[in-house]
Design a protein around this motif. Structure first.
Motif: not given
Length: 419
Positions: A338-362
């Protein structure tokens, strides 16, 4: 969730490209026509001056042969005669060349004399040069006026077209942002290629709107229809005798009920009928409460906290889905910062798939061997949109996924007028 398209620092618009093209074409055409007119008029003017000079040479020659005195500066071997013309006439031929005589521009004509070398005559050439200079200025002025007028007319015409194209692009962006009622309606005003593109966009938007509305109705209808049998099924499961089969049935019923509630929530978010209930909350406290409710091993880091004006239920829903997604599809450690009005959620997994980074959640889409119905991030994105907040998904360079949720501060209230 907002998807930003980064444009180059400098982009040439269609208006400027068309203006440059029209200018180059006009300049080329003006240079060609001006060159042709200049060449023709110059040849005509020089030709007339040459004829006058040769006629005067004939008269000077006749006077010389008759023994009459020739004018000063003309006649046999005049000193001001250009050397090139003198050498040419010495070969027995007659010729002309522009030169000077008593500080005046003249057209010289020279030819061979019988015994005494070269005889020459000159006529005034300053008027001819002035005529050519005036012609060049007239050509240049008319070319500038023609280029300016053509450029102005072309820019006005192109601007009208580009304005319609910009309008079409704005409508397309509004449709992509979710305003499915946006239309161009340009075909009613004009019948050209731009109108054809606008009409095609309107038809596509109408078709997309019908399909999305049918999908939303289907989702809502399915969720509503499932509620009643699931309620009965849940009541029946509670009557089963204790044991492993009863636990399995209850677990699947609970999963079906959760899926049904998710579908109903997505249906409400799709119709944009959700209205947040705002109040003041400490964002770090909301994050801590969400982590406790999740029952997961999630680390909380507070860099700075801020009291925000928001809907706590929606914020907890967003953060809960992000934390659950990190544990389900990522790997430990999962950290909420938590930093001011921003919340960041991180993990140590393989990362988000390419389609999600490009087009958002489906919805209903997961990657690889991941299991689940794939609605968590879709709901989080919809709730962020309802709060007018931003939710972005990236992959960290060192590995792992990173979801950043930022609450936008509300606009300041207008000042209260003093009585």
């Amino acid at each position: 969730m907002r998807h930003r398209i980064r444009l180059p620092a400098w982009t040439a618009t269609l208006t400027w490209k068309a203006a440059v093209f029209i200018t180059l074409m006009c300049c080329g055409l003006a240079a060609l026509l001006g060159g042709l007119v200049h060449s023709a008029m110059t040849n005509q003017t020089i030709g007339a001056a040459r004829e006058k000079a040769l006629d005067r040479l004939d008269r000077i020659t006749q006077a010389y042969e008759a023994g009459t005195r020739t004018p000063r500066g003309e006649g046999i071997d005049p000193k001001a005669l250009p050397a090139e013309l003198r050498a040419y006439a010495s070969t027995g031929r007659r010729g002309t060349r522009v030169g000077e005589l008593r500080d005046k521009r003249v057209m010289w004509a020279a030819g061979p004399a019988d015994r005494d070398g070269v005889i020459a005559a000159a006529v005034d050439y300053s008027a001819s040069e002035q005529t050519i200079a005036d012609l060049d200025r007239a050509i240049l002025g008319s070319s500038v006026l023609a280029i300016g007028g053509t450029l102005l007319i072309g820019a006005v015409g192109v601007t009208r077209i580009t304005r319609r194209l910009h309008q079409t692009a704005q409508v397309a962006r509004r449709i992509s942002a979710g305003d499915l009622d946006a239309r161009v309606d340009d075909a009613a005003r004009a019948r050209d290629e731009v109108a054809a593109v606008s009409d095609a966009l309107d038809i596509m938007a109408a078709s997309l709107q019908r399909k999305l509305e049918a999908e939303r109705r289907f989702t809502a209808d399915v969720a509503h229809e499932l509620r009643t049998p699931l309620t009965g099924l849940n009541a029946a499961a509670e009557l089963l005798p204790p044991g492993r089969p009863a636990e399995l049935v209850r677990d699947r019923v609970q999963a079906m009920r959760a899926l049904t509630e998710d579908l109903l929530e997505i249906s409400r978010l799709d119709t944009r009928s959700e209205r947040p209930e705002l109040d003041s909350y400490d964002l770090a406290e909301l994050a801590a409460r969400t982590i406790r409710a999740s029952g997961t091993d999630t680390r909380l880091t507070v860099l700075s906290s801020r009291v925000v004006e928001t809907d706590h239920r929606r914020v907890e829903r967003i953060l809960g889905n992000l934390v659950a997604n990190a544990h389900k599809h990522g790997a430990a450690p999962v950290t909420v910062t938590v930093d001011a009005a921003t919340v960041t959620v991180t993990d140590a997994g393989p990362g988000f798939p390419d389609y999600l980074l490009t087009s958002g959640p489906q919805r209903f889409r997961t990657e690889g061997m991941n299991k689940g119905h794939g609605l968590g991030l879709t709901i989080a994105a919809g709730q962020a949109r309802a709060l007018s907040a931003t939710l972005t998904f990236t992959n960290r360079p060192e590995g792992g996924a990173e979801a950043t949720f930022t609450l936008t501060p509300p606009p300041p209230l207008p000042p209260t007028p003093h009585p």
